[in-house]
Design an enzyme around this catalytic site. Structure first.
Site, PDB file in Angstrom:
ATOM      1  N   GLY A  16      56.807  34.966  -8.927  1.00  0.00           N
ATOM      2  CA  GLY A  16      57.168  36.378  -9.095  1.00  0.00           C
ATOM      3  C   GLY A  16      58.563  36.522  -9.686  1.00  0.00           C
ATOM      4  CE  LYS A  78      46.701  36.319 -11.094  1.00  0.00           C
ATOM      5  NZ  LYS A  78      46.166  37.495 -11.732  1.00  0.00           N
ATOM      6  N   GLY A 118      60.477  29.750  -6.809  1.00  0.00           N
ATOM      7  CA  GLY A 118      60.454  29.686  -5.355  1.00  0.00           C
ATOM      8  C   GLY A 118      59.684  28.476  -4.873  1.00  0.00           C
ATOM      9  CB  THR A 121      58.375  27.376  -8.949  1.00  0.00           C
ATOM     10  OG1 THR A 121      57.763  28.617  -9.294  1.00  0.00           O
ATOM     11  CG2 THR A 121      58.973  26.745 -10.189  1.00  0.00           C
ATOM     12  CB  THR A 141      62.015  33.456  -3.607  1.00  0.00           C
ATOM     13  OG1 THR A 141      61.283  34.405  -2.826  1.00  0.00           O
ATOM     14  CG2 THR A 141      62.657  32.477  -2.666  1.00  0.00           C
ATOM     15  CG  ASP A 143      59.570  36.135  -0.492  1.00  0.00           C
ATOM     16  OD1 ASP A 143      59.716  37.359  -0.660  1.00  0.00           O
ATOM     17  OD2 ASP A 143      58.578  35.507  -0.901  1.00  0.00           O
ATOM     18  CD  GLN A 290      60.866  45.162  -0.801  1.00  0.00           C
ATOM     19  OE1 GLN A 290      61.213  44.589   0.203  1.00  0.00           O
ATOM     20  NE2 GLN A 290      59.601  45.465  -1.038  1.00  0.00           N
ATOM     21  NE  ARG A 291      58.495  40.213  -7.738  1.00  0.00           N
ATOM     22  CZ  ARG A 291      57.186  39.978  -7.712  1.00  0.00           C
ATOM     23  NH1 ARG A 291      56.591  39.686  -6.578  1.00  0.00           N
ATOM     24  NH2 ARG A 291      56.490  40.020  -8.806  1.00  0.00           N
TER      25      ARG A 291
HETATM   26  O1  F6P Z   1      57.450  35.904  -3.271  1.00  0.00           O
HETATM   27  C1  F6P Z   1      57.913  37.116  -3.754  1.00  0.00           C
HETATM   28  C2  F6P Z   1      56.953  38.241  -3.421  1.00  0.00           C
HETATM   29  O2  F6P Z   1      57.521  39.444  -3.889  1.00  0.00           O
HETATM   30  C3  F6P Z   1      56.580  38.346  -1.944  1.00  0.00           C
HETATM   31  O3  F6P Z   1      57.570  38.923  -1.168  1.00  0.00           O
HETATM   32  C4  F6P Z   1      55.298  39.134  -2.042  1.00  0.00           C
HETATM   33  O4  F6P Z   1      54.449  38.866  -0.943  1.00  0.00           O
HETATM   34  C5  F6P Z   1      54.673  38.622  -3.308  1.00  0.00           C
HETATM   35  O5  F6P Z   1      55.724  38.060  -4.078  1.00  0.00           O
HETATM   36  C6  F6P Z   1      53.970  39.678  -4.107  1.00  0.00           C
HETATM   37  O6  F6P Z   1      53.372  39.077  -5.196  1.00  0.00           O
HETATM   38  P1  F6P Z   1      52.726  39.911  -6.402  1.00  0.00           P
HETATM   39  O7  F6P Z   1      53.833  40.391  -7.282  1.00  0.00           O
HETATM   40  O8  F6P Z   1      51.884  38.935  -7.104  1.00  0.00           O
HETATM   41  O9  F6P Z   1      51.974  41.057  -5.806  1.00  0.00           O
END
Ligand code: F6P
Length: 367
Positions: A16, A78, A118, A121, A141, A143, A290-291
């Site tokens: 991610g 993926k 993370g 990877t 990450t 997380d 959050q990302r």
């Molecule tokens: O590992 C980062 C993360 O944002 C996790 O906190 C969350 O569970 C997951 O990736 C979500 O993944 P995706 O973007 O594939 O929905």
């Protein structure tokens, strides 16, 4: 595959996205170009490594990207070459495509590969290292669940978003006398909920490492109400679970490195609170907010240090290593140690103790 002189390096971002990826790419590429190296940016993480997609990075490509969110290289969760989902006649078969990786690594004439990602990877990076590729890892990450580094980059930015969200939820919670439940990410680790909840003044923090009891949660919001605090803020990690129940999953996708997609605990907690206490409740899922977006100053600095130290490891031919934050310094650790197990919140963690000391409930009687 160690040649006498480093000339060409590959770089990829796996899993991610998160704030700070571009800052690392810049931190690697600028000094690498100064050393006269060629830097190949592999597209979309391991997918590009398997499919042979890469572009040469110039100074211009990495200029002005320090504060830019996402990754200029693209990413994917993926593309695991050891677990490659091949679609045929509408069916998915999992195959091994590491032969493509070896072919591309050799065709591109790479002397080293910097993998930014993370724990998924780093597992792949380690396994590719075992096959002879010269790998250096950079821990990313939101997380913060990677072992062997005090912190991953991206976490601070996610905590910043959670803090701001909880500050905002406070105003509606107090105006409408509601219980506001905020679901945050973090997979099987509670770092985002713990640090974000602590910074945002949550009354209850629910994390995977401390299974919660419903009665304790109900009791806390009711007690606050009785004491004249007619609202509560609950910060719940997506991986949190009650003592008498399991994880709440949104979907399963076998193409992903981690097939489980978590989500839904915030709504569940909110509904249970209303039906068992009579208090009005609402839930918010922060999700990918959050990302996304710009890294915080802390993450910009950490990412730049990580990137510039990663290229030093390549120059010194310290392969199979990952850069890591240890105290105030950037050190190198073996990738294999970073993936030995997930870094989870310990009940005696200082942040748990501090939260507890200021009256935060973790939804359990015995901490
Ligand atoms: O590992 C980062 C993360 O944002 C996790 O906190 C969350 O569970 C997951 O990736 C979500 O993944 P995706 O973007 O594939 O929905």
């Amino acid at each position: 595959m160690v040649k006498s002189k480093i000339k060409r390096i590959g770089i990829l971002t796996g899993g991610g996205d998160c704030p700070g990826l571009n800052a690392v790419i810049r931190g690697v590429t600028k000094p690498a170009l100064d050393h006269g190296f060629t830097v190949l940016g592999i597209q979309d993480g391991f997918e590009g490594l398997v499919e042979g997609r890469a572009v040469e990075l110039s100074n211009r490509d990495v200029s002005g990207i320090l504060g830019k969110g996402g990754t200029i290289l693209g990413s994917s969760n993926k593309g695991d070459p050891f677990h490659w989902p091949e679609e045929k006649n509408g069916k998915i078969k999992i195959v091994n495509r590491t032969n493509n990786v070896l072919k591309n690594y050799q065709a591109w004439d790479l002397d080293a590969l910097i993998a930014i990602g993370g724990d998924g990877t780093m597992h792949i990076a380690h396994a590719l290292g075992q096959m002879g590729l010269n790998i250096v890892g950079v821990p990313k990450t939101i997380d913060n669940d990677l072992e062997a580094t005090d912190q991953t980059f991206g976490h601070d930015s996610a905590v910043f978003v959670v803090t701001e969200a909880l500050d905002r939820l406070h105003t509606t919670a107090s105006s409408h006398h509601r219980v506001m439940v905020c679901e945050v990410m973090g997979r099987y680790a509670g770092w985002i909920a713990l640090n974000g909840g602590l910074a945002g003044g949550a009354d209850i923090i629910l994390i995977p490492e401390i299974p919660f009891e419903w009665d304790v949660v109900y009791d806390r919001v009711l007690r606050r109400n009785m004491m004249g605090k007619r609202f509560s803020i609950v910060c719940v990690a997506e991986g949190a679970k009650p003592k008498d129940g399991g994880l709440i999953m949104k979907a399963k996708d076998i193409k992903r490195t981690d097939p489980i997609q978590l989500g839904g605990i915030g709504e569940f907690v909110s509904k249970k609170i209303t039906s068992n206490t009579g208090l009005e409740s609402r839930f918010t899922v922060l999700g990918h907010l959050q990302r996304g977006g710009s890294p915080t100053p802390f993450d910009r600095i950490l990412s730049t240090k990580f990137g510039t130290c990663a290229i030093q490891l390549v120059i010194k031919k310290q392969f199979g290593m990952m850069v890591a934050l240890k105290g105030a310094e950037i050190k190198s650790v073996r990738i294999v140690d970073a993936i030995s197990h997930q870094k989870l919140v310990r009940v005696k963690d200082q942040a748990v103790l501090a939260a507890s000391a200021v009256g935060v409930s973790f939804g359990t009687k015995n901490l």
